[in-house]
Design an enzyme around this catalytic site. Structure first.
Site, short mmCIF file in Angstrom:
data_model
loop_
_atom_site.label_atom_id
_atom_site.label_comp_id
_atom_site.label_asym_id
_atom_site.label_seq_id
_atom_site.Cartn_x
_atom_site.Cartn_y
_atom_site.Cartn_z
N LYS A 9 0.90 -1.17 0.00
CA LYS A 9 0.00 0.00 0.00
C LYS A 9 0.93 1.21 0.00
O LYS A 9 1.46 1.60 1.03
CB LYS A 9 -0.88 -0.02 1.26
CG LYS A 9 -2.24 0.62 1.11
CD LYS A 9 -2.24 2.11 0.89
CE LYS A 9 -1.94 2.90 2.14
NZ LYS A 9 -1.61 4.32 1.80
N GLY A 45 6.51 4.73 8.88
CA GLY A 45 5.72 5.96 8.96
C GLY A 45 5.81 6.53 10.36
O GLY A 45 6.78 6.31 11.09
N GLU A 71 9.33 0.75 11.18
CA GLU A 71 10.45 1.70 11.10
C GLU A 71 9.82 3.07 11.18
O GLU A 71 9.10 3.48 10.28
CB GLU A 71 11.24 1.47 9.81
CG GLU A 71 12.63 2.05 9.88
CD GLU A 71 12.69 3.40 9.21
OE1 GLU A 71 12.57 4.42 9.95
OE2 GLU A 71 12.81 3.45 7.99
N CYS A 87 13.63 10.08 8.15
CA CYS A 87 13.35 9.66 9.53
C CYS A 87 14.59 9.76 10.41
O CYS A 87 14.48 9.98 11.61
CB CYS A 87 12.79 8.25 9.54
SG CYS A 87 13.75 7.13 8.53
N GLU A 93 9.25 15.40 16.33
CA GLU A 93 9.77 15.22 14.97
C GLU A 93 9.10 16.22 14.02
O GLU A 93 7.88 16.24 13.90
CB GLU A 93 9.51 13.80 14.49
CG GLU A 93 10.18 13.53 13.15
CD GLU A 93 10.01 12.10 12.68
OE1 GLU A 93 8.93 11.54 12.85
OE2 GLU A 93 10.99 11.56 12.12
P1 ADP Z 1 2.36 10.75 7.35
O1 ADP Z 1 1.41 11.35 8.37
O2 ADP Z 1 3.67 11.38 7.37
O3 ADP Z 1 1.75 10.65 5.99
P2 ADP Z 1 1.68 8.13 8.14
O4 ADP Z 1 2.27 7.30 9.23
O5 ADP Z 1 0.29 8.64 8.37
O6 ADP Z 1 2.67 9.29 7.85
O7 ADP Z 1 1.66 7.36 6.76
C1 ADP Z 1 2.51 6.33 6.37
C2 ADP Z 1 1.71 5.27 5.65
O8 ADP Z 1 0.74 4.74 6.56
C3 ADP Z 1 0.90 5.77 4.46
O9 ADP Z 1 0.94 4.77 3.44
C4 ADP Z 1 -0.50 5.89 5.01
O10 ADP Z 1 -1.52 5.78 4.04
C5 ADP Z 1 -0.55 4.72 5.97
N1 ADP Z 1 -1.56 4.83 7.05
C6 ADP Z 1 -2.01 5.96 7.65
N2 ADP Z 1 -2.95 5.66 8.57
C7 ADP Z 1 -3.09 4.31 8.56
C8 ADP Z 1 -3.91 3.38 9.29
N3 ADP Z 1 -4.78 3.80 10.21
N4 ADP Z 1 -3.79 2.07 9.03
C9 ADP Z 1 -2.92 1.64 8.09
N5 ADP Z 1 -2.12 2.45 7.38
C10 ADP Z 1 -2.20 3.78 7.60
#
Ligand code: ADP
Length: 492
Positions: A189, A242, A264, A298, A395
């Site tokens: 994804k 993320g 990570e 990161c 961060e």
């Molecule tokens: P940022 O806020 O910097 O975009 P995220 O941690 O939200 O960082 O995003 C990293 C990845 O996690 C993206 O692919 C995002 O779509 C996905 N993501 C965000 N929220 C969720 C969730 N609740 N469950 C699974 N994946 C998620």
């Protein structure tokens, strides 16, 4: 660095999901805009998936894992497919680099020097491992000589992989490399902000000959597509890169199905400059540490600790270089810093710059948006920062450095470790014993000595504390994608 060749924005050809070897629209028929951060304008509409699409991808990945040609393929042949993919990526370097620049806003020179070669090397490195991971024969305490005991290393199964937008291609490679080497099947994804290079690499994987269902890519938002992947009962593992807050949610959502999890996450990495360092090199290291990839890294060296006797000299030179850094069109080979990835990220960084000013830190470089159009932010340096301020603890994920003076090794070790994160750190000194001693004191997954941001597919990467679980890259990266099975044979 040699000047990169001129590359223009390539045509976006692929915007759909890759499921079971076929390119398909989302079941709902919905799509969303993908934006060029350098202009703020849309570049493509990518299909917007939810649970129905994830269900299809999981069932394709399960079938490929259990009964498809992949399940019977020799490890050596899996490695050959990975080498082929590496070769195809290398042959399509310019197109992939152009797509990454268009979609992420990072400068072309960096993509050609770092992102693409690291991706190619990751697939070659893990392709090489495919037929070299093996079990052991175990000398069990067997007084009658009755048993033969051995282990097998087997894949975990169907792996959901959720990646961020800062290194879209490289994060894909770090996820696919060890997963495919061990014989897993994957559902990627991509981040909703930056799906385009993943889709092109998906096409190349099909061309390389990966059987249907081994590699699936499902586009969409975290709250819908990502969430469905995390909660799916037939997914064995989630690998996520993320924000730690998202990881907390994923951990809770994965608990009912007890998935294996690797994370990570973020950082607030200390970059520590002792007075006996080569200060000129340390300034260059601090520049690379915080401003590389617009600070959207990161392991960015966002807390710069400088020994008091060289503090002013260091700050003068650091600020001068930051002010001279060339921002602009990411497709211009002479550009050093491009655009932040999105309006949201831009707003968040500008918000933190305001926080720093309000907390009483002194802004000695930058502190403003760079241009009217696009999401560009000047390289920003704060001095008079206290390690307890929000700008030194939270961060920011942008081109914002906090400089903090220190007086002794004990004091700086305590302060460096005073963070919820523990992803990376750096130390600059000419004293070899001090370098090692200090490196051992730090609670961080990577410590750089007289360098910053060096990476290699063979070198494990990951974090202590809120920076993550498990390691990616290197032999350690394979552990997260394999199970160990113990087999006892009675010889009587
Ligand atoms: P940022 O806020 O910097 O975009 P995220 O941690 O939200 O960082 O995003 C990293 C990845 O996690 C993206 O692919 C995002 O779509 C996905 N993501 C965000 N929220 C969720 C969730 N609740 N469950 C699974 N994946 C998620």
């Amino acid at each position: 660095m040699a000047t990169a060749p001129a590359i223009s924005a390539p045509k976006v050809k692929q915007t759909r999901n890759l499921i079971n070897g076929e390119w398909c629209e989302a079941a709902s028929g919905k799509s969303f805009d993908v934006i060029n951060p350098a202009t703020g304008e849309p570049i493509a509409q990518v299909c917007q998936s939810d649970k129905a699409d994830i269900d299809q991808a999981v069932s394709a990945a399960r079938k490929a894992f259990e009964t498809g040609p992949w399940s019977k393929m020799s490890a050596r042949d899996r490695g050959k497919l990975m080498f082929k993919l590496a070769e195809l990526i290398e042959q399509n370097t310019e197109e992939l680099a152009g797509l990454e620049v268009l979609n992420n806003g990072k400068p072309i020179g960096e993509v050609l020097a770092a992102d693409v070669p690291l991706v190619v090397e990751t697939f070659r490195y893990y392709g090489g491992w495919a037929d070299k991971v093996h079990g052991d024969t175990i000398p069990v305490d067997d007084k009658m000589g009755q048993f033969f005991c051995y282990t097998r290393r087997e894949p975990v199964g169907v792996c959901g992989q959720i990646i961020p937008w800062n290194f879209p291609m490289l994060m894909l490679a770090w996820k696919w490399g060890p997963a495919l080497a061990m014989g897993n099947t994957v559902i990627l994804k991509p981040a909703e902000q930056t799906p385009l290079t993943a889709l092109r690499i998906g096409e190349l994987a099909t061309e390389a000959g990966f059987p249907p269902g081994v590699i699936n890519i499902v586009n969409g938002f975290g709250e819908t597509a990502g969430d469905a992947l995390v909660k799916h009962a037939d997914v064995d593992k989630i690998a996520f890169t993320g924000e730690y807050k998202t990881a907390q949610l994923i951990m809770a959502n994965a608990a009912p199905t007890l998935k294996r999890l690797t994370f990570e996450l973020g950082g607030k990495s200390p970059n520590v400059i002792f007075a006996d360092a080569n200060v000129r090199h340390a300034v260059n290291g601090a520049m690379a540490g915080i401003f590389f990839n617009q600070g959207e890294v990161c392991c960015a060296g966002s807390r710069v600790f400088v020994e008091r006797s060289v503090h002013d000299e260091f700050v003068d030179s650091f600020a001068k270089k930051a002010k001279a850094r060339k921002l602009g069109d990411p497709f211009d080979p002479t550009t050093e810093q491009g655009a932040q990835v999105s309006k949201d990220q831009y707003d968040r960084i500008m918000g933190y710059i305001e926080v720093g000013k309000k907390e009483g830190a002194t802004c000695v470089a930058g502190g403003e948006a760079a241009f009217e159009k696009g999401y560009f932010i000047q390289p920003t340096i704060f001095t008079d920062v206290d390690n307890d301020m929000r700008i030194a603890q939270e961060e920011i994920f942008g081109p914002v450095a906090s400089v903090i003076p220190f007086d002794s090794i004990e004091q700086v070790a305590t302060q460096a470790n005073k963070s919820m994160f523990g992803l990376a750190a750096a130390v600059w000194t000419r004293d070899i014993a001090k370098a090692h001693n200090f490196a051992h004191l730090l609670r961080a997954g990577t410590v750089w000595v007289n360098c910053y941001n060096t990476f290699d597919a063979g070198a494990p990467f990951g974090g202590y504390k809120f920076s993550g679980h498990g390691r990616e890259n290197g032999k350690a990266g394979l552990d997260a994608y394999s199970e160990t099975k113990t087999i006892w044979i009675s010889l009587k």
